[in-house]
Enzyme design. Sequence first.
Site, PDB file in Angstrom:
ATOM      1  N   ASP A  74       0.848  -1.199   0.000  1.00 46.97           N
ATOM      2  CA  ASP A  74       0.000   0.000   0.000  1.00 46.97           C
ATOM      3  C   ASP A  74       0.880   1.245   0.000  1.00 46.97           C
ATOM      4  OD1 ASP A  74      -2.250   1.505  -0.131  1.00 46.97           O
ATOM      5  OD2 ASP A  74      -2.926   1.113   1.922  1.00 46.97           O
ATOM      6  N   HIS A 137      -8.511   0.982   6.812  1.00 49.23           N
ATOM      7  CA  HIS A 137      -8.795   2.283   6.203  1.00 49.23           C
ATOM      8  C   HIS A 137     -10.168   2.795   6.623  1.00 49.23           C
ATOM      9  CE1 HIS A 137      -5.795   1.050   2.837  1.00 49.23           C
ATOM     10  NE2 HIS A 137      -5.186   1.554   3.892  1.00 49.23           N
ATOM     11  N   GLU A 140     -13.487   9.410   8.824  1.00 49.18           N
ATOM     12  CA  GLU A 140     -14.093   9.614  10.141  1.00 49.18           C
ATOM     13  C   GLU A 140     -14.359  11.082  10.419  1.00 49.18           C
ATOM     14  OE1 GLU A 140     -13.131   7.008  13.691  1.00 49.18           O
ATOM     15  OE2 GLU A 140     -11.897   8.785  14.127  1.00 49.18           O
ATOM     16  N   ASN A 240       3.708   5.010   4.471  1.00 46.02           N
ATOM     17  CA  ASN A 240       4.303   3.844   3.795  1.00 46.02           C
ATOM     18  C   ASN A 240       5.078   4.348   2.586  1.00 46.02           C
ATOM     19  OD1 ASN A 240       3.048   2.107   5.562  1.00 46.02           O
ATOM     20  ND2 ASN A 240       1.688   1.176   4.072  1.00 46.02           N
ATOM     21  N   SER A 277      -8.154  10.616  18.651  1.00 42.66           N
ATOM     22  CA  SER A 277      -6.992  10.813  17.797  1.00 42.66           C
ATOM     23  C   SER A 277      -6.235  12.022  18.332  1.00 42.66           C
ATOM     24  CB  SER A 277      -7.413  11.063  16.341  1.00 42.66           C
ATOM     25  OG  SER A 277      -7.996   9.904  15.786  1.00 42.66           O
ATOM     26  N   HIS A 295       2.377   5.925  13.701  1.00 38.92           N
ATOM     27  CA  HIS A 295       1.338   6.342  12.750  1.00 38.92           C
ATOM     28  C   HIS A 295      -0.059   6.034  13.255  1.00 38.92           C
ATOM     29  CE1 HIS A 295       0.926   2.119  11.835  1.00 38.92           C
ATOM     30  NE2 HIS A 295       0.211   2.309  10.754  1.00 38.92           N
ATOM     31  N   GLY A 296      -0.166   5.393  14.410  1.00 43.54           N
ATOM     32  CA  GLY A 296      -1.462   5.053  14.974  1.00 43.54           C
ATOM     33  C   GLY A 296      -1.266   4.319  16.289  1.00 43.54           C
ATOM     34  N   ALA A 297      -2.304   3.639  16.753  1.00 46.92           N
ATOM     35  CA  ALA A 297      -2.208   2.903  18.011  1.00 46.92           C
ATOM     36  C   ALA A 297      -1.427   1.605  17.846  1.00 46.92           C
ATOM     37  CB  ALA A 297      -3.613   2.612  18.548  1.00 46.92           C
ATOM     38  N   LYS A 373     -16.518   2.853   7.131  1.00 49.38           N
ATOM     39  CA  LYS A 373     -15.579   1.863   6.615  1.00 49.38           C
ATOM     40  C   LYS A 373     -16.113   1.262   5.298  1.00 49.38           C
ATOM     41  CE  LYS A 373     -12.867  -0.541   9.090  1.00 49.38           C
ATOM     42  NZ  LYS A 373     -11.655   0.292   8.894  1.00 49.38           N
TER      43      LYS A 373
END
Length: 376
Positions: A74, A137, A140, A240, A277, A295-297, A373
């Site tokens: 990706d 992905h 939100e 990425n 967030s 980049h996230g949790a 989603k």
Amino acid sequence: MINEHQGEPAEVRVLASSKNWIEGTAEQQLKKTAGLAGMRLAVGLPDLHPGKGSPIGAAFAVEGRLYPALVGNDIGCGIGLWQTSLSARKIRREVWADKLRRLDEPWDGDTTAWLAERGVSPSGFEQSLGTIGGGNHFAELQVIERVESPEVFEREGLTTEQVYLLVHSGSRGFGEAILRGHVERFRVEGLPAGSPEAEEYVARHEHARHWAEANRALIAARVVDRLGAEGQQRFDVCHNWIEPRELRGRSCWLHRKGAAPSTCGPLVIPGSRGAFSYLVLPIEASERSGYSLAHGAGRKWTRTDSRARLEKRFTAKDLTRTELGTHVICENRELLFEEAPQAYKNITVVIDDLVREGLVQIVALLRPVVTYKVRR
């Protein structure tokens, strides 16, 4: 040609506190990947978790070679934030959710013109342009929960009065086709830097990265159009990708796999759909962190484990609402369980680790309102 320094061991570090839960498999993958030819630095960020062969939530600096497999399929996947004209004083979860339809269908506009406006050539995968895709992905709607750094918040032109839109998506089938083509020719081997094959990959990689940015912008445009609103992009950061970067005086290729750059200004680090967030400002961009941030949790459970654990405790309907009151639109039952908030690590711990390491300043927290989603 492999350079004379290829035999030197890479430096390996994990930037996580004792409060953070890092799976042993992820650390093993990090160390194994650090053994690749030309590797100089392997950094695990606080969201480090196992991937397919190499971990996610990591940055790798390589001298003399580049490894498409470390970027993954990706290419260009990232996070964008849009400030909408919707009022945060009038939260209409059910109404907004009902309006978010047909976002999984191909866009009926002129994709060639959309790309051209952004200096991007067609890829052959334009049927997917403007669609979110599966996996983790999402699009939100969010509101500001709390401002931690008013000066930075206002400097960036943000207010607490409006609803925000966070979009997480990538290059869809385009990036996957690029990686598949590489694997068919070279398996998972790296490419000598400067070789024709490496130059070809870099060119296609850049195409996919910019295509992914255009994809997120179109997703945002489609969402705000459905809601009868307008949107203005504030931030867009890729997690990425590869870029050339000097490391201790040596020219390297920095590979980020699920790692946000600390060199591109403010960014949003999302939690799960049931968590806040964080908008943060990088305050140190250095070799110590591989010029990167979480980049996230980061996942706590695999997708299979998530389904097995949660299907015993919840119905699908239970997971369409979160403890924060988020309205979740996900009509794929398996994905609903795989991406449940419980499957992710505590985003507060991840952010605390970044703050403790002196890497970021928290600017604001955003509360999820509606998470989209997939809708059949």
